[in-house]
Motif scaffolding. Structure first.
Motif, PDB file in Angstrom:
ATOM      1  N   LEU A  71    -110.598-148.282  72.742  1.00 21.77           N
ATOM      2  CA  LEU A  71    -109.836-148.046  71.511  1.00 21.77           C
ATOM      3  C   LEU A  71    -110.041-149.125  70.448  1.00 21.77           C
ATOM      4  O   LEU A  71    -110.069-148.807  69.258  1.00 21.77           O
ATOM      5  CB  LEU A  71    -108.347-147.884  71.843  1.00 21.77           C
ATOM      6  N   ALA A  74    -102.527-138.019  73.832  1.00 21.64           N
ATOM      7  CA  ALA A  74    -101.445-138.883  73.348  1.00 21.64           C
ATOM      8  C   ALA A  74    -100.775-139.654  74.485  1.00 21.64           C
ATOM      9  O   ALA A  74    -100.329-140.790  74.274  1.00 21.64           O
ATOM     10  CB  ALA A  74    -100.409-138.058  72.597  1.00 21.64           C
ATOM     11  N   MET A 134    -112.247-140.229  65.519  1.00 21.97           N
ATOM     12  CA  MET A 134    -111.275-140.214  66.635  1.00 21.97           C
ATOM     13  C   MET A 134    -110.504-138.905  66.580  1.00 21.97           C
ATOM     14  O   MET A 134    -110.139-138.447  65.487  1.00 21.97           O
ATOM     15  CB  MET A 134    -110.256-141.359  66.484  1.00 21.97           C
ATOM     16  N   VAL A 136    -105.290-135.857  64.394  1.00 18.79           N
ATOM     17  CA  VAL A 136    -104.235-135.769  65.418  1.00 18.79           C
ATOM     18  C   VAL A 136    -103.935-134.287  65.588  1.00 18.79           C
ATOM     19  O   VAL A 136    -103.535-133.615  64.627  1.00 18.79           O
ATOM     20  CB  VAL A 136    -102.962-136.534  64.982  1.00 18.79           C
ATOM     21  N   LEU A 163    -107.100-137.460  68.463  1.00 20.09           N
ATOM     22  CA  LEU A 163    -105.999-137.724  69.389  1.00 20.09           C
ATOM     23  C   LEU A 163    -105.238-136.423  69.592  1.00 20.09           C
ATOM     24  O   LEU A 163    -104.799-135.799  68.608  1.00 20.09           O
ATOM     25  CB  LEU A 163    -105.093-138.818  68.812  1.00 20.09           C
ATOM     26  N   ASP A 179    -101.619-135.517  79.918  1.00 19.30           N
ATOM     27  CA  ASP A 179    -101.856-134.732  78.706  1.00 19.30           C
ATOM     28  C   ASP A 179    -102.353-133.341  79.060  1.00 19.30           C
ATOM     29  O   ASP A 179    -103.195-133.189  79.952  1.00 19.30           O
ATOM     30  CB  ASP A 179    -102.955-135.414  77.872  1.00 19.30           C
ATOM     31  N   PHE A 233    -102.859-142.638  74.722  1.00 18.49           N
ATOM     32  CA  PHE A 233    -102.837-143.460  73.508  1.00 18.49           C
ATOM     33  C   PHE A 233    -101.464-144.132  73.322  1.00 18.49           C
ATOM     34  O   PHE A 233    -101.366-145.326  73.013  1.00 18.49           O
ATOM     35  CB  PHE A 233    -103.193-142.592  72.289  1.00 18.49           C
ATOM     36  N   VAL A 250     -97.619-140.573  66.796  1.00 15.72           N
ATOM     37  CA  VAL A 250     -98.964-141.149  66.793  1.00 15.72           C
ATOM     38  C   VAL A 250     -99.432-141.381  65.355  1.00 15.72           C
ATOM     39  O   VAL A 250     -99.932-142.460  65.008  1.00 15.72           O
ATOM     40  CB  VAL A 250     -99.928-140.206  67.561  1.00 15.72           C
ATOM     41  N   MET A 260    -108.994-138.505  72.829  1.00 14.60           N
ATOM     42  CA  MET A 260    -108.033-139.050  73.796  1.00 14.60           C
ATOM     43  C   MET A 260    -106.692-138.335  73.665  1.00 14.60           C
ATOM     44  O   MET A 260    -106.299-137.941  72.562  1.00 14.60           O
ATOM     45  CB  MET A 260    -107.848-140.543  73.537  1.00 14.60           C
TER      46      MET A 260
END
Ligand code: NAP
Length: 440
Positions: free
Chosen positions: A140, A120, A314, A152, A316, A104, A123, A162, A118
């Motif tokens: 997770l 992608a 969260m 996201v 992402l 990433d 994830f 995602v 986190m």
């Protein structure tokens, strides 16, 4: 007369398009496709979303190449651990790097190291049962069990994958090959809101049309967008293709503004444009994001200085991928790709696909890379006395490496298919040990 010995590192789309091009050119060659996992197909198995099964049909064409005369799959062999790149170059006339962009891009803002942030790649690997990411369940599953709002970051197809997978219902996920632990965690999560955060405006979103359209067809989630975000957009500075895509994306988003959110859907996916995350808030764990309001001027992000915050537990990031260096090949750290001259990395060493040109385009885009590399190999090289497959097999035997052949993979695959509960197409093994155990 001896054959050209070719090793392809990576059994994803570029690896198999290179094999197909060599076969099509009727190259008199012995071609070995090496992969660190016992399973072939790279991103098609571990990256393509589990609810996009039809995209995975390309595996059939790859299988045809893998079972052609002269071609061997050598799975469970990690270059850099079980054999070095230099050793492969000693053994083969040509070595082709097709190892993609597995990492990433980092979110370079304060607080990005908090629990709950986190990338992608990790994830997606987790929900796709990629053995390298299965351990992320420890983080997770507890996170998803508490998350009501997820951010996201990014406005590309990975961000949409995602957000969409997080929005799926139990019934929808039952027809996929998502890992069971991920399906359970997603379905049971109290998530209500998913915010897709794009730093530029809707005219510059990188979604492809079909992927965006799907967000309006989800069983359990409603797309939400403020119509004001779709006013005053500029397209003139874009090239013709980007203008077409931009206008169509905006038209689809406009359609979303007309979908009445009657509250009947469990989750909502918000499209938030012209916002950049500038800080991740919280103690050890994420509690929110500070967002900078931007303007998009002739395609460029201009910060307005106005900030807001979003409560979420969260974050992402889907802000692009980068390649991973491999000892023995020059790597451009800035670009996250191998150094190369039109795909030639060094004598007898080539690169193709994302590790050559960066992570752009769809699966089929890599076909061009495969064709190009095959042409270069056939123009540059003639067969030598290098030992190729025999030499590598001897070396790996000495090192006690259990090489997984294509026939072995078919045994693993059959066990995955027979272990699935219909309508799921397969139940993926989640560790290498489980896969090898099937082989006895
Ligand atoms: P992508 O299309 O390049 O999208 C990356 C997104 O991240 C862009 O919106 C970009 O914004 C944003 N971004 C980058 N750095 C950022 C930062 N520091 N802060 C905030 N936002 C940032 O890449 P991707 O989504 O990873 O996809 C990779 C490739 O795979 C693409 O070609 C994609 O189409 C393909 N793919 C296809 C499918 C499919 O066909 N279904 C599925 C998945 C992936 P800017 O535009 O402003 O740079």
């Amino acid at each position: 007369m001896s054959k050209l010995k070719i090793a392809i590192i990576g059994s994803g789309p570029t690896g198999f398009y290179t094999v197909a091009a060599l076969l099509k050119a009727k190259a008199d060659a012995e071609i070995d496709v090496i992969d660190s996992l016992p399973t072939p197909y790279g991103l098609v198995r571990g990256g393509v979303a589990p609810d996009h099964q039809s995209t995975k049909n390309v595996m059939r064409a790859y299988e045809k190449s893998a079972t052609s005369d002269g071609v061997a799959f050598m799975g469970n062999v990690m270059v850099g651990r079980d054999v070095s790149l230099d050793e492969l170059r000693e053994l083969y006339d040509a070595v082709v790097l097709c190892i993609g962009s597995p990492l990433d891009n980092p979110l370079d803002i304060p607080g990005a190291d908090k629990r709950g942030v986190m990338g992608a790649a990790a994830f997606v690997g987790w929900y796709n049962a990629h053995p390298d990411f299965v351990h992320l369940s420890d983080q997770l599953i507890p996170l998803l069990s508490q998350a009501e709002t997820v951010a996201v970051i990014g406005a590309g197809n990975v961000a949409i994958d995602v957000a969409r997978v997080l929005s799926r219902t139990e019934e929808e996920l039952a027809a996929t090959d998502i890992a069971d632990y991920a399906a359970e965690a997603i379905v049971n999560s109290p998530i209500k809101d998913i915010h897709m955060i794009a730093r530029r405006d809707a005219a510059h979103a990188k979604f492809t049309l079909q992927e965006l359209r799907e967000m309006g067809e989800l069983q359990g989630a409603a797309p939400v967008i403020d119509p004001l975000q779709l006013e005053g957009l500029e397209f003139d500075h874009l090239d013709a293709k980007a203008q077409r895509v931009g206008h169509k994306n905006v038209e689809i988003l406009r359609g979303f503004t007309e979908i009445a959110d009657d509250g009947s859907k469990r989750r909502r996916v918000h499209f938030d444009f012209n916002l950049s995350p500038v800080e991740v808030l919280g103690g050890d764990s994420v509690t929110g994001l500070t967002l900078m309001r931007n303007r998009t001027e002739t395609g460029k992000v201009v910060a307005t200085g106005e900030t807001s915050s979003l409560d979420c537990s969260m974050v992402l990031t889907a802000i692009g991928y980068r390649g991973s260096p491999l000892e023995g090949a020059p790597f451009n750290d800035k670009w996250g790709t191998f150094e190369h001259d039109d795909g030639r990395v060094g004598p007898g060493l080539y690169a193709g696909g994302w590790c050559k040109r960066g992570p752009t385009g769809v699966i089929g885009t890599n076909k061009h890379d495969g064709d190009h590399t095959a042409k270069q190999i056939l123009a540059d090289l003639s067969p030598s006395s290098k030992r190729g497959r025999d030499g590598l097999s001897d070396l790996l035997k000495e090192r006690n490496v259990r090489v997984v052949s294509f026939e072995d993979w078919k045994v693993i695959e059959a066990a995955e298919i027979s272990g699935a509960t219909p309508p799921a197409p397969r139940k993926k093994f989640v560790t290498v040990d489980e896969m090898l155990a099937v082989l006895g």
